[in-house]
Design a protein around this motif. Sequence first.
Motif, PDB file in Angstrom:
ATOM      1  N   LEU A  42      39.116 -16.082   2.047  1.00  0.00           N
ATOM      2  CA  LEU A  42      38.540 -15.043   1.022  1.00  0.00           C
ATOM      3  C   LEU A  42      39.471 -14.070   0.566  1.00  0.00           C
ATOM      4  CD1 LEU A  42      35.436 -14.139   3.172  1.00  0.00           C
ATOM      5  CD2 LEU A  42      35.486 -15.795   1.305  1.00  0.00           C
ATOM      6  N   PHE A  43      40.722 -13.990   1.111  1.00  0.00           N
ATOM      7  CA  PHE A  43      41.797 -13.143   0.726  1.00  0.00           C
ATOM      8  C   PHE A  43      42.782 -13.889  -0.485  1.00  0.00           C
ATOM      9  CE2 PHE A  43      40.278 -11.356   4.600  1.00  0.00           C
ATOM     10  CZ  PHE A  43      39.658 -10.015   4.179  1.00  0.00           C
ATOM     11  N   PRO A  64      55.079  -4.924  -4.955  1.00  0.00           N
ATOM     12  CA  PRO A  64      53.810  -5.591  -5.014  1.00  0.00           C
ATOM     13  C   PRO A  64      53.548  -7.062  -5.039  1.00  0.00           C
ATOM     14  CG  PRO A  64      53.873  -4.529  -7.230  1.00  0.00           C
ATOM     15  CD  PRO A  64      55.205  -4.611  -6.252  1.00  0.00           C
ATOM     16  N   PRO A  65      52.378  -7.093  -4.020  1.00  0.00           N
ATOM     17  CA  PRO A  65      52.415  -8.962  -4.155  1.00  0.00           C
ATOM     18  C   PRO A  65      51.969  -9.336  -5.567  1.00  0.00           C
ATOM     19  CG  PRO A  65      50.738  -7.755  -2.548  1.00  0.00           C
ATOM     20  CD  PRO A  65      51.631  -6.728  -3.470  1.00  0.00           C
ATOM     21  N   ARG A  66      52.472 -10.722  -6.070  1.00  0.00           N
ATOM     22  CA  ARG A  66      52.217 -11.233  -7.156  1.00  0.00           C
ATOM     23  C   ARG A  66      50.625 -11.254  -7.307  1.00  0.00           C
ATOM     24  NH1 ARG A  66      54.835 -16.623  -7.639  1.00  0.00           N
ATOM     25  NH2 ARG A  66      53.634 -16.786  -5.777  1.00  0.00           N
ATOM     26  N   ASP A  67      50.185 -11.147  -8.735  1.00  0.00           N
ATOM     27  CA  ASP A  67      48.596 -11.597  -8.792  1.00  0.00           C
ATOM     28  C   ASP A  67      48.671 -12.174 -10.145  1.00  0.00           C
ATOM     29  OD1 ASP A  67      45.968 -11.915  -8.564  1.00  0.00           O
ATOM     30  OD2 ASP A  67      45.431  -9.735  -8.733  1.00  0.00           O
ATOM     31  N   ASP A  68      48.793 -13.418 -10.307  1.00  0.00           N
ATOM     32  CA  ASP A  68      48.893 -14.300 -11.566  1.00  0.00           C
ATOM     33  C   ASP A  68      47.681 -14.252 -12.278  1.00  0.00           C
ATOM     34  OD1 ASP A  68      51.689 -14.339 -11.262  1.00  0.00           O
ATOM     35  OD2 ASP A  68      51.579 -16.495 -10.379  1.00  0.00           O
ATOM     36  N   HIS A  69      46.450 -14.049 -11.456  1.00  0.00           N
ATOM     37  CA  HIS A  69      45.140 -14.453 -12.001  1.00  0.00           C
ATOM     38  C   HIS A  69      44.703 -13.362 -12.911  1.00  0.00           C
ATOM     39  CE1 HIS A  69      44.895 -17.895  -9.361  1.00  0.00           C
ATOM     40  NE2 HIS A  69      45.440 -17.060  -8.219  1.00  0.00           N
TER      41      HIS A  69
END
Length: 73
Positions: A42-43, A64-69
Amino acid sequence: MSILYLLIPLSLILLGLAVWAFFWAVRNDQFEDLEGPAHRILFDDDDNDLPPEARPERRDSGAPPRDDHDKDA
């Protein structure tokens, strides 16, 4: 009828192997965390996409963590 003399011992050997594999898995804690993978899906952890050597570098750099979405199209 003579095939039963082969099939019955063969099936008992396979049953013994299955029982041994089950008890091996229990002794080696293969069934310890049954709900973890179900919750982990879920994460969105993009750090799992990195090779293990690069994970501490990202964690220590404070990036920060990548968030390509979530990119705006």
